[in-house]
Structure formats: C-alpha cells, structure tokens
Design a protein around this motif. Sequence first.
Motif, PDB file in Angstrom:
ATOM      1  N   ALA A 169      47.406 -36.552  86.205  1.00 55.47           N
ATOM      2  CA  ALA A 169      47.898 -35.823  87.363  1.00 55.47           C
ATOM      3  C   ALA A 169      49.131 -34.988  87.028  1.00 55.47           C
ATOM      4  N   TRP A 170      49.815 -35.335  85.938  1.00 56.79           N
ATOM      5  CA  TRP A 170      50.995 -34.570  85.540  1.00 56.79           C
ATOM      6  C   TRP A 170      50.621 -33.284  84.799  1.00 56.79           C
ATOM      7  N   MET A 171      49.371 -33.157  84.400  1.00 50.67           N
ATOM      8  CA  MET A 171      49.003 -32.027  83.544  1.00 50.67           C
ATOM      9  C   MET A 171      49.228 -30.662  84.186  1.00 50.67           C
ATOM     10  N   PRO A 172      48.867 -30.442  85.469  1.00 50.92           N
ATOM     11  CA  PRO A 172      49.139 -29.113  86.040  1.00 50.92           C
ATOM     12  C   PRO A 172      50.616 -28.735  86.008  1.00 50.92           C
ATOM     13  N   VAL A 173      51.483 -29.718  86.302  1.00 50.79           N
ATOM     14  CA  VAL A 173      52.925 -29.443  86.276  1.00 50.79           C
ATOM     15  C   VAL A 173      53.380 -29.143  84.859  1.00 50.79           C
ATOM     16  N   LEU A 174      52.910 -29.940  83.907  1.00 51.25           N
ATOM     17  CA  LEU A 174      53.321 -29.737  82.514  1.00 51.25           C
ATOM     18  C   LEU A 174      52.761 -28.433  81.952  1.00 51.25           C
ATOM     19  N   MET A 175      51.579 -28.030  82.426  1.00 51.88           N
ATOM     20  CA  MET A 175      51.036 -26.741  81.980  1.00 51.88           C
ATOM     21  C   MET A 175      51.930 -25.585  82.413  1.00 51.88           C
ATOM     22  N   LEU A 176      52.463 -25.672  83.625  1.00 47.27           N
ATOM     23  CA  LEU A 176      53.360 -24.623  84.093  1.00 47.27           C
ATOM     24  C   LEU A 176      54.642 -24.578  83.272  1.00 47.27           C
ATOM     25  N   LEU A 177      55.088 -25.749  82.813  1.00 52.81           N
ATOM     26  CA  LEU A 177      56.342 -25.817  82.070  1.00 52.81           C
ATOM     27  C   LEU A 177      56.166 -25.486  80.595  1.00 52.81           C
ATOM     28  N   PHE A 178      55.074 -25.944  79.988  1.00 48.63           N
ATOM     29  CA  PHE A 178      54.929 -25.855  78.529  1.00 48.63           C
ATOM     30  C   PHE A 178      53.721 -25.043  78.067  1.00 48.63           C
ATOM     31  N   GLY A 179      52.905 -24.521  78.998  1.00 47.58           N
ATOM     32  CA  GLY A 179      51.700 -23.822  78.583  1.00 47.58           C
ATOM     33  C   GLY A 179      50.620 -24.813  78.166  1.00 47.58           C
ATOM     34  N   ILE A 180      49.658 -24.339  77.339  1.00 46.73           N
ATOM     35  CA  ILE A 180      48.557 -25.214  76.926  1.00 46.73           C
ATOM     36  C   ILE A 180      48.559 -25.441  75.411  1.00 46.73           C
ATOM     37  N   GLY A 181      49.696 -25.221  74.780  1.00 50.69           N
ATOM     38  CA  GLY A 181      49.794 -25.407  73.336  1.00 50.69           C
ATOM     39  C   GLY A 181      50.042 -26.858  72.955  1.00 50.69           C
ATOM     40  N   GLU A 182      50.503 -27.047  71.732  1.00 45.55           N
ATOM     41  CA  GLU A 182      50.726 -28.395  71.209  1.00 45.55           C
ATOM     42  C   GLU A 182      51.819 -29.130  71.973  1.00 45.55           C
ATOM     43  N   THR A 183      52.812 -28.383  72.471  1.00 42.28           N
ATOM     44  CA  THR A 183      53.902 -29.040  73.196  1.00 42.28           C
ATOM     45  C   THR A 183      53.380 -29.799  74.400  1.00 42.28           C
ATOM     46  N   LEU A 184      52.431 -29.209  75.128  1.00 47.30           N
ATOM     47  CA  LEU A 184      51.840 -29.884  76.278  1.00 47.30           C
ATOM     48  C   LEU A 184      51.243 -31.220  75.872  1.00 47.30           C
ATOM     49  N   LYS A 185      50.508 -31.233  74.789  1.00 41.83           N
ATOM     50  CA  LYS A 185      49.815 -32.452  74.364  1.00 41.83           C
ATOM     51  C   LYS A 185      50.815 -33.534  73.962  1.00 41.83           C
ATOM     52  N   ILE A 186      51.837 -33.154  73.192  1.00 42.46           N
ATOM     53  CA  ILE A 186      52.823 -34.136  72.745  1.00 42.46           C
ATOM     54  C   ILE A 186      53.602 -34.693  73.929  1.00 42.46           C
ATOM     55  N   VAL A 187      53.998 -33.825  74.851  1.00 37.22           N
ATOM     56  CA  VAL A 187      54.789 -34.274  76.003  1.00 37.22           C
ATOM     57  C   VAL A 187      53.976 -35.216  76.885  1.00 37.22           C
ATOM     58  N   LEU A 188      52.711 -34.886  77.144  1.00 32.59           N
ATOM     59  CA  LEU A 188      51.887 -35.746  77.988  1.00 32.59           C
ATOM     60  C   LEU A 188      51.655 -37.107  77.334  1.00 32.59           C
ATOM     61  N   ILE A 189      51.393 -37.111  76.041  1.00 28.48           N
ATOM     62  CA  ILE A 189      51.191 -38.375  75.323  1.00 28.48           C
ATOM     63  C   ILE A 189      52.484 -39.188  75.319  1.00 28.48           C
ATOM     64  N   ALA A 190      53.611 -38.508  75.076  1.00 30.87           N
ATOM     65  CA  ALA A 190      54.904 -39.202  75.063  1.00 30.87           C
ATOM     66  C   ALA A 190      55.205 -39.811  76.432  1.00 30.87           C
ATOM     67  N   TRP A 191      54.917 -39.075  77.488  1.00 27.57           N
ATOM     68  CA  TRP A 191      55.152 -39.597  78.838  1.00 27.57           C
ATOM     69  C   TRP A 191      54.269 -40.805  79.117  1.00 27.57           C
ATOM     70  N   ALA A 192      53.022 -40.750  78.678  1.00 24.23           N
ATOM     71  CA  ALA A 192      52.108 -41.874  78.892  1.00 24.23           C
ATOM     72  C   ALA A 192      52.592 -43.136  78.182  1.00 24.23           C
ATOM     73  N   ALA A 193      53.198 -42.979  76.995  1.00 20.64           N
ATOM     74  CA  ALA A 193      53.714 -44.133  76.261  1.00 20.64           C
ATOM     75  C   ALA A 193      55.086 -44.559  76.770  1.00 20.64           C
ATOM     76  N   PHE A 194      55.840 -43.613  77.297  1.00 21.24           N
ATOM     77  CA  PHE A 194      57.219 -43.862  77.716  1.00 21.24           C
ATOM     78  C   PHE A 194      57.309 -44.864  78.864  1.00 21.24           C
ATOM     79  N   LEU A 195      56.447 -44.702  79.870  1.00 20.23           N
ATOM     80  CA  LEU A 195      56.575 -45.529  81.067  1.00 20.23           C
ATOM     81  C   LEU A 195      56.374 -47.023  80.796  1.00 20.23           C
ATOM     82  N   PRO A 196      55.269 -47.447  80.158  1.00 17.86           N
ATOM     83  CA  PRO A 196      55.132 -48.897  79.907  1.00 17.86           C
ATOM     84  C   PRO A 196      56.177 -49.430  78.937  1.00 17.86           C
ATOM     85  N   ALA A 197      56.581 -48.620  77.942  1.00 23.66           N
ATOM     86  CA  ALA A 197      57.617 -49.067  77.021  1.00 23.66           C
ATOM     87  C   ALA A 197      58.922 -49.299  77.770  1.00 23.66           C
ATOM     88  N   THR A 198      59.248 -48.410  78.696  1.00 23.82           N
ATOM     89  CA  THR A 198      60.482 -48.553  79.473  1.00 23.82           C
ATOM     90  C   THR A 198      60.439 -49.786  80.369  1.00 23.82           C
TER      91      THR A 198
END
Length: 266
Positions: A119-148
């Motif tokens: 569900a965060w992807m549309p927001v992240l697409m607006l911020l980072f486009g559809i390049g590699e940054t989008l993929k890394i940020v989404l994956i990092a966010w997915a790992a960040f929450l349970p680790a925190t």
Amino acid sequence: MSDRLRRFGAFAAKFAAKALAGLAVPVGLAAAWFFCARWNWIPEQILPSPDAVWQTLRETTADGSLQSATLVSLQRVLSGFAVGIVAGVGVGGALGASATLRGYIEPFFLAFNQIPHIAWMPVLMLLFGIGETLKIVLIAWAAFLPATLCTLQGVRDVPAGYRELGRVLMFDRRATFSTIILPCALPSIFTGLREGLANAWHALVAVELLASFEGLGYMMAYGRQLFQLELVMAAMAVIALIGLIFHTLLRWVELRLSRWHLEGAA
C-alpha cells in the motif's frame, strides 16, 4: 568411547526424527502434486507437472537467465534488508530504553505496522520514481517495522531485577548493555530479523511484479503473462529455497551468539 557413541547415537536419532517430521508435509505435498499431474486430476495449464518445472529450471539455468534474475533480486533484498534491520534495531533499542520516547512514538509504529507494504508503493513512487531507489526503500521499510517492534519489546521486557543487579554491581552503560540487556533481548531481536527477512522477500516480489524488468518477481510476472506457469513455479521454488537458507543462517547465528553469551556469563 561407549559414552561418546551413545551420545552420538542419541543425537543422530533425535536429528533424524526431527528431519523426518519436518519433511513429512513437504513430501506429502510433493506426492500429491505428482499424482495430480500424473493422472491429470488438475489441468496442466493450471498446475504444471514437476517434470515441466524441473525442465524449466534446467533451461533457465543453462541460458543464464535464472542466475541473472536471482542475483538481481538478491542484491535488492540484501541491500534493503541491511538498511532496514540496522535502522530498526537502532530505533527499537532507543524506544525500548526510553519510556518517554516510547510513549510518543510507539503508537505510530503500531499503526503503520497494520498497513500492507504494497500500500506504500503509490506514495513511494511519487517520491522516488520507479527506479532502484523505490525497490530498496520499500524492502527496507518492510524489514524496518518488525525489527523495530521486536527489538523494542526485547529491550523493554528485560526484567527490572536484572537492571537493578547491574546497578548494584556498578556496571556502566556499556557493561549493562552487553551483559544484561543484549542477552535478554537477543531472542526477540532475532525474531524481528526473521520476520523482517520474510517481509523483505514479500516486498521484493511485489515491487518486481509491478515496477521492474528484471529479477525473480519479474520472471514470475513474465511467466504469468505468457501463461507459462512452470516458469512462475520455478521462480517461486528459487525464492523459497533462498528464504529457507537465509532463515537457517539467521537461526544458526542466533544460537551461536546465545551460546557465546551463556559461556561469557559462566
């Protein structure tokens, strides 16, 4: 010598029993898959046969496309996972150590954790486009929450008596952290790491299905578009195998660190 043999025999028997128990369900599912394909109980267009999936694995390995897609996905998931868990363990530790900070910020993390990563992807697409940054940020966010959240819980739930013992023994902050807090919080931290790793793979597949032209997720999307479900299942098998390997490695590291802390305490 006889005692060693008995201990080894008991260990081997226990390991074999555990391995057989763990293989029971996968073997049963594989057998059901084989017989469904063998007797055409389910159309091959819906459920490809094991032979077709194996042949696809061989062909994609021979032409190098499977290795290329796997390497791309591994680079993405490891990069995002590393960023997510480093940030998550740091933030979770700070929140667990500070009741004031936890009171302000923990509700936001609990609320964000209810939102699916996709569900965060549309927001992240607006911020980072559809390049590699989008993929890394989404994956990092997915790992960040349970680790925190798991680190927060592990640090917060260290018994007050243990902390008081550290004060009685006049431990400084570093000694308190390494001797008391970290050993107590370690199981919860590794639970967060394993959950974060699973979430990272989920996010990777989702983002590669929707916004990528390479990787295992894209291979699955490509196979679906061509109705080559054997290609989809081959990519799924590779993802499952890599995830199992990573999970086993994390479990091994956890056991080694737990043993090290126990030996140090002794």
